[in-house]
Design an enzyme around this catalytic site. Structure first.
Site, PDB file in Angstrom:
ATOM      1  N   SER A   1      -0.765  -3.339  -0.943  1.00 45.07           N
ATOM      2  CA  SER A   1      -1.167  -2.327   0.041  1.00 45.07           C
ATOM      3  C   SER A   1      -2.292  -2.765   0.969  1.00 45.07           C
ATOM      4  CB  SER A   1      -1.559  -1.027  -0.665  1.00 45.07           C
ATOM      5  OG  SER A   1      -0.410  -0.377  -1.150  1.00 45.07           O
TER       6      SER A   1
ATOM      7  N   LYS B   1      -1.259  -2.695   4.564  1.00 42.45           N
ATOM      8  CA  LYS B   1      -1.298  -1.483   5.386  1.00 42.45           C
ATOM      9  C   LYS B   1      -2.290  -1.557   6.547  1.00 42.45           C
ATOM     10  CE  LYS B   1       0.304   1.935   1.943  1.00 42.45           C
ATOM     11  NZ  LYS B   1       0.742   1.094   0.819  1.00 42.45           N
TER      12      LYS B   1
ATOM     13  N   TYR C   1      -0.529   9.771  -0.834  1.00 37.53           N
ATOM     14  CA  TYR C   1      -0.189   8.354  -0.715  1.00 37.53           C
ATOM     15  C   TYR C   1       1.311   8.152  -0.873  1.00 37.53           C
ATOM     16  CZ  TYR C   1      -1.562   3.418  -0.968  1.00 37.53           C
ATOM     17  OH  TYR C   1      -1.764   2.079  -0.706  1.00 37.53           O
TER      18      TYR C   1
END
Length: 384
Positions: free
Chosen positions: A61, A64, A171
């Site tokens: 992640s 991101k 999330y």
């Protein structure tokens, strides 16, 4: 900054079995100020070689923020409007419904009360969730036969909303959808877009969605400790996924990821190369979800993958970053940006103090007290 003190923090964490291995890097606006590491690439194999700042890690992640900056580049070029509905760029997004429950094994849906915007995607307020934080998402995947997100199947984009867009922060696969928006507005696949517009200009040569055979052989395996000692696992992201995962797909070395953080510290420019405007960088570190706030606690649903994520009050979300609204004593200033990857890679960027740092290991579950304690110890030592 006492570099030997940081070295000792890393070594002690590995020796105590808190992590299988670790690399840490830090910088200020003038350049790199710390690189250090402890442990071997494979915890059970002393001959596998030491980890270091040029070792490849799956950053998950921590992909991101790069894709969020890519979207802001598209805004600067007049190709993307954050206030526009996602469906303006990806009509299939309008097919998503809100899951209200189950009739036996049959999911029950209703239409969303509002249309999700691109701003909702970049801020994680669309209503999309991850199964490891959501029992309803997991059950939907089970009854529909939808494979794990990490399988790389495009069927994950059929995932329903769990609440109306704009209702709260949650999330989920928002930045995977955002990556597809970047592809639609740029005419490039996400891997090519990042190479041309972000990782390439920044000299992040190791950053890739698709490891070569040689890179895969030298990357740090994901470790778990089912019997109390770290052991490597065969866990891998797919070599040929249906889509380039803007939410979790990149691998990168600590040295190269630090180049991205240094660019943010320097208002969008690194080594004379500008990739995004100072205004966009400033925007990334502003609260974009008020009056909503970041959840004080996110209970884990799959504890093999994640631990409970508990921060308490006073946190919010910018364009791609978790933001603290208060100074952390002895550590980052208010409105620093941060995030992590599920395999326990972590970073922060402090525009006020002009300091950034990142810590890399490869283990599950995410966010254990041992790992978070190591991150806090490293950060405090950087500021000291």
């Amino acid at each position: 900054m006492d570099k030997s003190a940081i070295d000792n923090i890393l070594l002690s964490a590995v020796d105590a079995g808190q992590v299988p291995n670790v690399v840490a890097v830090a910088a200020d606006r003038g350049g790199v100020r710390y690189r250090g590491s402890a442990g071997t690439r494979v915890a059970t194999d002393p001959d596998s070689g030491p980890v270091g700042a040029d070792t490849v890690f799956r950053i998950a992640s921590m992909t991101k923020p790069l894709v969020s900056i890519a979207a802001l580049q598209q805004v600067e070029r007049g190709l993307l409007n954050l206030a526009a509905p996602v469906a303006e760029y990806l009509p299939e997004f309008d097919e998503l419904q809100v899951l209200t429950g189950f009739d036996g094994d049959t999911p029950v849906f209703r239409p969303p009360a509002t249309q999700a915007t691109v701003e909702n995607l970049i801020c994680h307020t669309t209503g999309l969730t991850y199964d490891f934080f959501s029992a309803d998402q997991q059950r939907w995947m089970e009854v529909t036969g939808t494979p794990s997100l990490f399988a790389g199947s495009g069927s994950i984009f059929k995932s329903p909303l769990m609440f109306d867009p704009g209702e709260r922060w949650s999330y989920g696969i928002n930045i995977d959808w955002l990556g597809r928006v970047v592809e639609a507005t740029s005419g490039l696949s996400l891997d090519k877009y990042l190479e041309v517009n972000l990782t390439g200009p920044l000299g992040m040569d190791s950053a890739t969605f698709q490891l070569t055979e040689a890179q895969r052989a030298e990357a740090v395996p994901v470790h778990m400790a089912p019997s109390g000692s770290w052991e490597p696992t065969p866990l891998e992201l797919p070599e040929t996924p249906d889509w380039w995962a803007g939410g979790h797909g990149l691998s990168c070395t600590p040295n190269d990821y630090l180049r991205f953080l240094r660019m943010l510290l320097n208002d969008g420019t690194l080594d004379g190369v500008s990739v995004v405007s100072p205004g966009s960088v400033a925007s990334a570190f502003r609260d974009h979800i008020a009056p909503l706030t970041f959840p004080e606690a996110i209970p884990a649903h799959d504890r093999n993958l994640v631990s409970d994520f508990v921060l308490g009050p006073g946190w919010t979300w910018g364009h791609g970053f978790l933001l603290n609204t208060f100074d952390l004593p002895g550590m980052r200033s208010a409105f620093s940006g941060a995030w992590s990857g599920i395999f326990n890679t972590h970073f922060w960027v402090d525009p006020t103090a002009g300091v950034a740092g990142a810590l890399f290991t490869q283990c599950l579950p995410f966010g254990t007290p041992d790992v978070l304690g190591l991150c806090m110890g490293f950060e405090a030592a950087v500021y000291a």
